[in-house]
Design an enzyme around this catalytic site. Structure first.
Site, PDB file in Angstrom:
ATOM      1  N   GLY A  22       4.504  -4.451  10.035  1.00 30.07           N
ATOM      2  CA  GLY A  22       4.308  -4.979   8.813  1.00 30.07           C
ATOM      3  C   GLY A  22       2.794  -5.258   8.187  1.00 30.07           C
ATOM      4  N   ASN A  23       3.146  -6.422   6.940  1.00 27.45           N
ATOM      5  CA  ASN A  23       1.981  -6.350   6.180  1.00 27.45           C
ATOM      6  C   ASN A  23       1.354  -7.863   6.402  1.00 27.45           C
ATOM      7  OD1 ASN A  23       3.321  -7.683   3.958  1.00 27.45           O
ATOM      8  ND2 ASN A  23       4.749  -6.203   4.227  1.00 27.45           N
ATOM      9  N   ARG A  24       0.360  -8.081   5.275  1.00 32.41           N
ATOM     10  CA  ARG A  24       0.113  -9.566   5.502  1.00 32.41           C
ATOM     11  C   ARG A  24       0.215 -10.553   4.896  1.00 32.41           C
ATOM     12  NH1 ARG A  24      -6.036  -8.272   3.715  1.00 32.41           N
ATOM     13  NH2 ARG A  24      -5.961 -10.628   4.425  1.00 32.41           N
ATOM     14  N   SER A  25       0.956  -9.820   4.122  1.00 35.09           N
ATOM     15  CA  SER A  25       1.809 -11.190   2.852  1.00 35.09           C
ATOM     16  C   SER A  25       2.486 -12.032   3.762  1.00 35.09           C
ATOM     17  CB  SER A  25       3.646 -10.498   1.988  1.00 35.09           C
ATOM     18  OG  SER A  25       4.045 -11.134   1.005  1.00 35.09           O
ATOM     19  N   ALA A  64       6.727  -8.205  -0.513  1.00 30.06           N
ATOM     20  CA  ALA A  64       6.034  -6.858   0.324  1.00 30.06           C
ATOM     21  C   ALA A  64       6.582  -6.334   1.666  1.00 30.06           C
ATOM     22  CB  ALA A  64       4.690  -7.492   0.594  1.00 30.06           C
TER      23      ALA A  64
END
Length: 424
Positions: free
Chosen positions: A219-222, A289
């Site tokens: 995943g990502n930090r969005s 994102a």
């Protein structure tokens, strides 16, 4: 201009003194109408000295002049700052048990409410429903800031800065304050009118997750805050909005009647939901994102830690949803907008990477934002440079997620007007 400044009994009432000061310095006549609770925070002499006007709280004060009717008929603008959860509930229900709430029932001019309360109160379903009701009636309700509250608590519910409140309020009438923007909110744009009325807008928000097993994911930090801010702002500007939200657990989803929310998890799910909604949309804004890669296969059970080296994870490239939308144009005249979260790499800076991506993606507009520990992702300010498909700068914005949303929608509205003119 004649302004009624309502003040309620929240701890942030002291900030309303600075709202009053800014309005007076801009040359406006201000009548302060506090609640009894507000006077326990800031006393009557302060309001009268700074406004030069009498201060009353009850409809029985100076009753022969029927003050609430006179105030309502004579006001060009009404601001309530802070607006507590109690005030929002009373206004939504149409209650009138003091001079301020009675005045709110008589005014026909623009009304702006600036909420301030503890996070749990702001997030409570009753408060969210009251805000939605007020907005559906044409009352302008600002989103509160996130930050330090009473005690050591932090979160959404902080009163916006006085300069932000004044600029937003006067912007409803096309006025400017002449006051310098605050350091916390530089170049705050003025909220626009319903320039997206009759338009259909699709917004994606959040960060997609690609499961490795039932527990882990790529995943990502969005956080989804910027996409949600865009959906809310578009709805307030009159659009019918579809929000495709990917993993936005820490964000309050909009409850506006003209916003339909679809929640997804993976990139392929987001792609399907966005494309389905985009077939009838005037505008598609890809603020989510999206994961560039996903595992070829997801384990059906939790991958166990062993003493040896872990097995390699084979990845496959996800579809480029933004590039697909720009190439396909699922509706004639559709405006496609993307986001590019970038960092410099020692060879090229953020804007150089953004320009290359703008030309490659083919979207009408690309909002390039630098991301880092205190910028971009999460509950922090955002800063974007908006490029066209050729990589030329068409707009810049910096401030809260709401500020950036309004500035980007200004550029979208300009592009829609240009497209409509060409079609004719």
């Amino acid at each position: 201009m004649r302004v009624v400044l309502g003040v309620t009994g929240g701890i942030a009432a002291y900030k309303a003194v600075f709202v009053l000061r800014l309005l007076r310095e801009a040359g406006h006549r201000v009548r302060v109408v506090p609640t009894e609770a507000a006077l326990r925070m800031v006393g009557r002499p302060t309001w009268e000295a700074l406004s030069g006007e009498p201060v009353r709280t009850s409809v029985f004060d100076d009753a022969e002049h029927v003050d609430h009717v006179a105030l309502g008929r004579g006001a060009d603008l009404v601001i309530v700052a802070p607006a507590t959860a109690n005030l929002l509930a009373k206004a939504a229900a149409g209650l009138a048990d003091d001079l301020l709430t009675a005045t709110l029932l008589t005014v026909t001019c623009p009304v702006l409410l600036a909420p301030a309360m503890h996070t749990e109160m702001w997030q409570h379903p009753a408060t969210r429903a009251n805000v939605a009701t007020l907005r559906s009636r044409g009352v302008h309700v600002l989103e509160p800031d996130s930050g330090r509250l009473t005690g050591a608590d932090t979160g959404p519910g902080r009163l916006p800065e006085p300069a932000t409140i004044v600029e937003a309020a006067l912007g409803l009438l096309g006025h400017v304050t002449g006051a310098a923007p605050s350091a916390a909110s530089p170049a705050t744009p003025v909220p626009a009118g319903p320039d997206l009325a009759g338009r259909t807008v699709v917004v994606s928000a959040g960060g997609t997750r690609e499961p490795l097993d039932p527990v882990r994911f790529l995943g990502n930090r969005s956080s989804g805050r910027q996409g949600v801010a865009l959906a809310v702002a578009a709805a307030h500007r009159g659009a019918r909005v579809t929000l495709v939200a990917a993993n936005v657990e820490d964000v309050i989803l909009p409850r506006e009647a003209n916003v339909e929310v679809h929640q997804v998890e993976t990139t392929l799910q987001l792609r399907d939901a966005v494309r389905a909604a985009a077939t009838g949309a005037d505008v598609v804004i890809m603020a989510a994102a999206v994961a560039d890669f996903r595992p070829v296969a997801s384990a059906g059970h939790k991958i166990k830690k062993t003493s040896g080296a872990p097995a390699p994870i084979e990845l496959v490239t996800n579809p480029d949803i933004l590039a697909e939308l720009a190439a396909d144009r699922l509706r004639r005249g559709q405006v496609v907008v993307g986001f590019a979260a970038e960092t410099g790499d020692g060879q090229r800076g953020v804007l150089e990477h953004g320009r290359e991506k703008a030309r490659r993606k083919g979207a009408d507009l690309l909002a390039v934002n630098e991301v880092g520990a205190d910028l971009g992702f999460g509950d922090v300010p955002n800063e974007v440079t908006v490029l066209d498909a050729a990589g030329d700068v068409v707009a810049r914005a910096r401030g809260t997620k709401g500020d950036v949303a309004e500035a980007l929608l200004d550029a979208v509205a300009d592009r829609l007007r240009a497209t409509t003119t060409i079609d004719r």
